[in-house]
Design an enzyme around this catalytic site. Structure first.
Site, mmCIF file in Angstrom:
data_model
loop_
_atom_site.group_PDB
_atom_site.id
_atom_site.type_symbol
_atom_site.label_atom_id
_atom_site.label_comp_id
_atom_site.label_asym_id
_atom_site.label_seq_id
_atom_site.Cartn_x
_atom_site.Cartn_y
_atom_site.Cartn_z
ATOM 1 N N ASP A 163 -4.508 1.771 0.090
ATOM 2 C CA ASP A 163 -5.374 0.597 0.250
ATOM 3 C C ASP A 163 -5.419 0.079 1.689
ATOM 4 O O ASP A 163 -5.547 -1.119 1.929
ATOM 5 C CB ASP A 163 -4.941 -0.533 -0.700
ATOM 6 N N HIS A 213 -11.573 3.114 -3.358
ATOM 7 C CA HIS A 213 -12.002 3.052 -1.955
ATOM 8 C C HIS A 213 -13.248 2.173 -1.880
ATOM 9 O O HIS A 213 -14.300 2.534 -2.394
ATOM 10 C CB HIS A 213 -12.283 4.461 -1.416
HETATM 11 P P1 GDP Z 1 -8.634 2.196 0.536
HETATM 12 O O1 GDP Z 1 -8.111 2.462 -0.813
HETATM 13 O O2 GDP Z 1 -7.706 2.639 1.619
HETATM 14 O O3 GDP Z 1 -10.030 2.721 0.758
HETATM 15 O O4 GDP Z 1 -8.726 0.600 0.670
HETATM 16 P P2 GDP Z 1 -9.270 -0.429 -0.459
HETATM 17 O O5 GDP Z 1 -10.742 -0.310 -0.515
HETATM 18 O O6 GDP Z 1 -8.506 -0.272 -1.710
HETATM 19 O O7 GDP Z 1 -8.793 -1.806 0.163
HETATM 20 C C1 GDP Z 1 -9.248 -2.254 1.389
HETATM 21 C C2 GDP Z 1 -9.984 -3.586 1.190
HETATM 22 O O8 GDP Z 1 -10.076 -4.261 2.412
HETATM 23 C C3 GDP Z 1 -11.411 -3.431 0.720
HETATM 24 O O9 GDP Z 1 -11.731 -4.517 -0.117
HETATM 25 C C4 GDP Z 1 -12.243 -3.502 2.000
HETATM 26 O O10 GDP Z 1 -13.547 -4.010 1.802
HETATM 27 C C5 GDP Z 1 -11.424 -4.485 2.798
HETATM 28 N N1 GDP Z 1 -11.439 -4.261 4.243
HETATM 29 C C6 GDP Z 1 -11.467 -3.100 4.931
HETATM 30 N N2 GDP Z 1 -11.354 -3.319 6.260
HETATM 31 C C7 GDP Z 1 -11.257 -4.666 6.405
HETATM 32 C C8 GDP Z 1 -11.067 -5.517 7.525
HETATM 33 O O11 GDP Z 1 -10.957 -5.101 8.671
HETATM 34 N N3 GDP Z 1 -10.974 -6.859 7.278
HETATM 35 C C9 GDP Z 1 -11.069 -7.387 6.030
HETATM 36 N N4 GDP Z 1 -10.966 -8.696 5.891
HETATM 37 N N5 GDP Z 1 -11.249 -6.601 4.942
HETATM 38 C C10 GDP Z 1 -11.318 -5.276 5.130
HETATM 39 P P1 IMO Z 2 -6.080 4.317 -2.789
HETATM 40 O O1 IMO Z 2 -6.632 5.716 -2.564
HETATM 41 C C1 IMO Z 2 -2.654 1.971 -3.935
HETATM 42 C C2 IMO Z 2 0.127 3.822 -6.746
HETATM 43 C C3 IMO Z 2 0.357 3.201 -8.098
HETATM 44 C C4 IMO Z 2 1.805 3.622 -8.324
HETATM 45 C C5 IMO Z 2 1.849 5.029 -7.741
HETATM 46 C C6 IMO Z 2 1.659 6.139 -8.759
HETATM 47 O O2 IMO Z 2 -7.092 3.333 -3.193
HETATM 48 O O3 IMO Z 2 -5.239 3.914 -1.627
HETATM 49 P P2 IMO Z 2 -0.480 7.081 -10.019
HETATM 50 O O4 IMO Z 2 -1.497 6.413 -10.869
HETATM 51 O O5 IMO Z 2 -1.026 7.747 -8.797
HETATM 52 O O6 IMO Z 2 0.428 8.009 -10.780
HETATM 53 O O7 IMO Z 2 0.490 5.876 -9.527
HETATM 54 O O8 IMO Z 2 0.820 5.068 -6.765
HETATM 55 N N1 IMO Z 2 -1.293 4.128 -6.447
HETATM 56 C C7 IMO Z 2 -2.013 3.466 -5.539
HETATM 57 N N2 IMO Z 2 -1.710 2.378 -4.796
HETATM 58 N N3 IMO Z 2 -3.836 2.601 -3.758
HETATM 59 C C8 IMO Z 2 -4.131 3.726 -4.437
HETATM 60 O O9 IMO Z 2 -5.175 4.492 -4.115
HETATM 61 C C9 IMO Z 2 -3.230 4.174 -5.434
HETATM 62 N N4 IMO Z 2 -3.204 5.209 -6.303
HETATM 63 C C10 IMO Z 2 -2.021 5.164 -6.913
HETATM 64 O O10 IMO Z 2 0.207 1.812 -8.061
HETATM 65 O O11 IMO Z 2 2.669 2.828 -7.550
HETATM 66 MG MG MG Z 3 -7.692 1.491 -2.585
#
Ligand code: GDP
Ligand code: IMO
Ligand code: MG
Length: 442
Positions: free
Chosen positions: A13, A41
């Protein structure tokens, strides 16, 4: 020609989706190389008339899908839940996004309904890991035990039958052990055939497409899922996912020679978050942690769970940098730190013995009380203190950043360079979730 891998540097994340979306503007192919629909994502839809500015959370589909010129591949290293993929495709169609350029590797493994059930049942036991309950662990376990079903199998009814029957027999033994009803073969088999029809034309041998792109010197992007701290080998085992979210696996999971990867972009969140169990040394249970969660909207994109929050962990980052060989850093969510008077960066761990270490230890040494994974780590983080700043949201260049933010970022860069073979450089800075709230350093 260039092959770039974009990977999470921490616990997932970090903002990989947003960085891939940005880089996909100049990429011809984007490949997810591992993981399944445990990913979330997030991208802000700035591309279609329908639902503009709506946040879209992609689970299976590569974040390059917003660029109509980009071929998107769900690679061989992935595990795929056909029902959830079809739902995701329908959701994109509903906001006017075409998935005509989406391709699925015939060698990617299937997540079947019993995998998710078993994941959920395991999570109800004392061995709970805090997974997403999407069936990731059981699906990869079947893959490694060589009883898994692959997407390509869906197109071969007799072969499918011969593979599904023994796999289901075994899964049923496990389901009934947990007190769950066994699944019937025929409905599941028919469901698989339907998935085969629905996804059939998209299930291909992805290598010719990839080889053609490579030979035509087209830019290729490899999109990681999660982050190295949840890597099956190097993460905080057993509180990890069941694949390798690192570039070392990116080549294998995508179908490229390892030497083809020329750029490795680390997506680094300006602070730490984790969702799921396991030690998180810099976790904050106070109002600072709550503020990071509130301002950063730190709730899981897949499960909606509140993310655990804390200061950035330089020890984990240096470890991550060594394992990944980062060439470039993309620091995200800097704006979330706006308005803090003081910021902290963890640069060492104090063990219960008093010894200070700067290498990332094995899980048992991070959390000796493994019986209760939610107990705080017995390791004490050692912090450096940094002056805060008021605002970064409107900055669109390095020079427009407050000096205090520049110092903070430079320290992060320095920590990723300690003892590494490759010297990563700050390259992208993100100061908001919108596409224009990001800039590149020269
Ligand atoms: P990923 O799993 O690595 O793709 O990340 P996620 O999408 O799960 O979580 C990142 C969150 O942060 C999302 O809701 C994005 O819209 C938000 N985000 C990404 N870059 C920024 C930033 O620079 N600032 C803020 N405030 N939010 C961001
Ligand atoms: P993105 O791609 C954050 C975490 C789960 C748990 C561990 C194992 O959005 O960064 P799983 O379901 O993979 O067997 O869970 O990994 N986990 C994540 N945490 N972002 C994710 O994906 C995750 N995918 C799995 O919370 O700790
Ligand atoms: Mg994510």
């Amino acid at each position: 020609m260039s092959v770039t891998a974009v990977v999470g540097a921490q616990w997932g994340d970090e903002g990989k989706g947003r960085i891939v979306d940005y880089l996909a503007q100049s990429s011809k192919v984007v490949i997810r190389f591992q993981g399944g629909d445990n990913a979330g994502h997030t991208i802000i839809n700035q591309y279609t008339q329908h639902a503009p500015d709506q946040k879209v959370a992609l689970h299976h589909i590569p974040s390059g899908i917003f660029n109509p010129e980009t071929q998107c591949i769900i690679g061989t290293g992935c595990v795929v839940n056909a029902a959830s993929l079809l739902k995701e495709m329908a959701e994109l169609a509903a906001i006017g996004l075409s998935t005509a350029n989406l391709w699925l590797s015939e060698r990617a493994h299937l997540i079947l309904p019993y995998h998710a059930m078993l994941d959920g049942l395991n999570e109800n036991t004392k061995q709970s890991l805090g997974t997403t309950k999407k069936g990731i662990g059981p699906a990869y376990a079947d893959k490694m035990a060589r009883r898994g079903l692959r997407l390509g199998d869906l197109k071969h009814p007799e072969w499918l039958r011969s593979r599904l029957q023994p796999a289901l027999d075994l899964a049923n033994r496990e389901l009934t052990y947990f007190g769950h009803a066994a699944l019937e073969f025929e409905p599941l088999y028919q469901q698989c055939l339907t998935w085969g029809e629905q996804l059939g034309p998209k299930i291909i041998n992805t290598l010719p497409l990839l080889q053609a792109a490579y030979q035509q010197k087209q830019p290729i992007l490899l999109e990681g899922q999660l982050g190295v701290m949840r890597d099956i080998d190097w993460g905080i085992y057993p509180y990890v996912t069941s694949s390798n979210p690192t570039p070392s696996y990116a080549a294998a999971g995508a179908g490229l020679p390892v030497t083809s990867i020329s750029q490795i972009v680390a997506v680094v969140k300006a602070y730490s978050t984790a969702v799921g169990a396991g030690p998180l040394v810099t976790e904050l249970h106070d109002e600072v942690g709550q503020r990071l969660r509130d301002v950063g909207h730190e709730y899981g994109a897949t499960t909606g769970r509140p993310r655990r929050c804390g200061w950035i962990d330089g020890v984990a980052l240096a470890y991550s940098s060594w394992l990944n060989g980062f060439t470039d850093l993309a620091v995200t969510k800097l704006d979330v730190l706006d308005g803090f008077e003081e910021l902290k960066i963890c640069t060492g761990y104090r063990l219960p013995t008093g010894e200070i270490i700067t290498h990332f230890p094995n899980t048992i040494d991070l959390a000796p009380d493994m019986a209760d994974p939610n107990k705080p780590s017995t390791i004490e983080p050692i912090y450096e203190s940094y002056e805060g700043w008021t605002d970064t949201k409107s900055a669109r260049s390095w020079d427009e950043l407050p000096a205090a933010a520049q110092r903070y970022l430079k320290r992060i860069e320095e920590l990723t360079q300690i003892g590494t073979m490759v010297t990563p450089k700050l390259r992208y800075i993100s100061v908001g979730a919108e596409r224009d709230q990001m800039f590149e350093l020269n």
